[in-house]
Design an enzyme around this catalytic site. Sequence first.
Site, PDB file in Angstrom:
ATOM      1  N   CYS A  78      31.149  93.544 -13.144  1.00  0.00           N
ATOM      2  CA  CYS A  78      30.637  94.878 -13.464  1.00  0.00           C
ATOM      3  C   CYS A  78      31.776  95.885 -13.515  1.00  0.00           C
ATOM      4  CB  CYS A  78      29.616  95.303 -12.422  1.00  0.00           C
ATOM      5  SG  CYS A  78      28.981  96.970 -12.692  1.00  0.00           S
ATOM      6  N   CYS A 117      30.229 102.308  -7.939  1.00  0.00           N
ATOM      7  CA  CYS A 117      28.796 102.209  -7.653  1.00  0.00           C
ATOM      8  C   CYS A 117      28.571 101.715  -6.229  1.00  0.00           C
ATOM      9  CB  CYS A 117      28.132 101.270  -8.660  1.00  0.00           C
ATOM     10  SG  CYS A 117      26.342 101.113  -8.430  1.00  0.00           S
ATOM     11  N   CYS A 174      26.378  96.869  -5.574  1.00  0.00           N
ATOM     12  CA  CYS A 174      26.750  95.459  -5.393  1.00  0.00           C
ATOM     13  C   CYS A 174      28.100  95.308  -4.694  1.00  0.00           C
ATOM     14  CB  CYS A 174      26.773  94.747  -6.742  1.00  0.00           C
ATOM     15  SG  CYS A 174      25.187  94.800  -7.596  1.00  0.00           S
ATOM     16  N   CYS A 225      23.914  97.370 -16.091  1.00  0.00           N
ATOM     17  CA  CYS A 225      23.765  96.893 -14.720  1.00  0.00           C
ATOM     18  C   CYS A 225      23.472  95.404 -14.768  1.00  0.00           C
ATOM     19  CB  CYS A 225      22.636  97.643 -14.010  1.00  0.00           C
ATOM     20  SG  CYS A 225      22.338  97.069 -12.327  1.00  0.00           S
ATOM     21  N   PHE A 283       1.524  94.400   7.703  1.00  0.00           N
ATOM     22  CA  PHE A 283       2.321  95.028   6.644  1.00  0.00           C
ATOM     23  C   PHE A 283       2.078  94.268   5.333  1.00  0.00           C
ATOM     24  CE2 PHE A 283       4.511  95.170  10.741  1.00  0.00           C
ATOM     25  CZ  PHE A 283       4.681  96.540  10.949  1.00  0.00           C
ATOM     26  N   GLU A 306      -2.379  97.219   6.627  1.00  0.00           N
ATOM     27  CA  GLU A 306      -1.361  98.019   5.935  1.00  0.00           C
ATOM     28  C   GLU A 306      -1.625  99.489   6.234  1.00  0.00           C
ATOM     29  OE1 GLU A 306       1.544  99.585   3.986  1.00  0.00           O
ATOM     30  OE2 GLU A 306       1.414  97.395   3.937  1.00  0.00           O
ATOM     31  N   CYS A 341      13.713  92.077   6.554  1.00  0.00           N
ATOM     32  CA  CYS A 341      14.789  92.577   5.699  1.00  0.00           C
ATOM     33  C   CYS A 341      15.912  93.163   6.535  1.00  0.00           C
ATOM     34  CB  CYS A 341      14.250  93.621   4.722  1.00  0.00           C
ATOM     35  SG  CYS A 341      13.508  95.059   5.536  1.00  0.00           S
TER      36      CYS A 341
END
Length: 437
Positions: A84, A90, A93, A168, A300, A321, A394
């Site tokens: 990229c 940016c 990444c 991108c 969730f 949720e 995550c």
Amino acid sequence: MRRRHPTRRPPSPPALGPIQLFEIEGLTHDAKGVARQQGKVTFISGALPSETVEAQVSKAGRRFDEASLNQVIHHSPDRVTPACPHFFQCGGCSFQHLAQEKQLDAKYDWLKGQIRKVVSSDEPLSVLADQPVAYRRRARLSVQVKKQRVQLGFRGKSSNEIVSIDRCLVLTTPLQAVFESLKTSLAADALAKKLGHVELLEDSKGLAVTFRLIQALDDSLKAQWESWAQQQQVALYWQQPEMKRAEVDGNRRFYQLDDLRLHYHPQDFIQVNAAMNEKMVKQAMNWLEPCEQDTILDLFCGVGNFSLPLAKRAKQVVGVELQEEMVAVAGENAAANHLDNAHFVAADLTKPVSRELSNIAFTKVLLDPPRAGAFEFLEAIINMRPKQILYVSCNASTLARDAEYLVTKGYRVLRAGLMDMFPQTSHVETMMLLQKK
């Protein structure tokens, strides 16, 4: 007599230290090289393990320093040229200068370190991965008009400045084409000044663009862009300045998963990597092994990404949720897929569990919380006494914290694995299966 106020000077940039030579020993989770100089750790963006680099300290701290890379004297054999052209500006990444297989190795090692208290060092982790580029099916772009030029792109590294990009590499190929057309069309158009953000989306229904407006739009300009959308074969949604979400007029999006169709609002959360989402859900089904004797709690739950595949296999599924709109959609998705054993509840999972849930004898629990984890709800889960808990995360650090607590309360880790949901970035997704001792 009017008093004169002194002119305010902009803050001076931090002073750089002298150029120094550093030997890079390791890599942080966010792709910074780790060096030790006279017993003190220095983090250097852009440096890789086994490299010798020249850098200048830009931020000195009591426990560690941060340095700016000047040049690489001795290159790592794992260093690659970022594909990229916007890599160095940016903020997206951060791993593109590292070979793909080594990216996975780095994430693997970091995850191992995070969960070392609940998973022994000799216990291997499973790894789920897919294609390293052209995987992202949704993106949120910032828009700014500066000196009569339209900037369309992402936030810069450690900055609020918008990096205007030409392409991108992680966007899906169809979205990349839409992005290029969008940037060209906005370049000399009145709409640009009325936009805050643009959201790109691809799903089983096709392509979509959502314009988030900061100013009202006249009918002629709106008609012009509706025509653009027809030419590009994309659905166009408008979020007015006073609205929390875009109007869809019943024209909801959907994606296919596990031979199911899941509808959602174009601004609802869905996993951005479709191929990895399919692999993740399949692995969750294989690990948790839902069967006709199971009553499963899905925390969730969103619009039913895990709930509906679970309901195909289990006796009963209850999804919880916070957002009532998503709960309603999840219920509609269950009905549309003829799954009358899935029930959905709106609840704040940071507060005590309701009597409705506490009275159900859940055999298994699946949870996929936000980055903050689910610590406030763990006691309620323990009181339900499920045989197994499948934790999808995550944020490995909050997963490690929550898993350590569950282990003290009588659970043990059966399996853990890394899921490379965001190749080229430092993000790590984790799945962990715990069983009551």
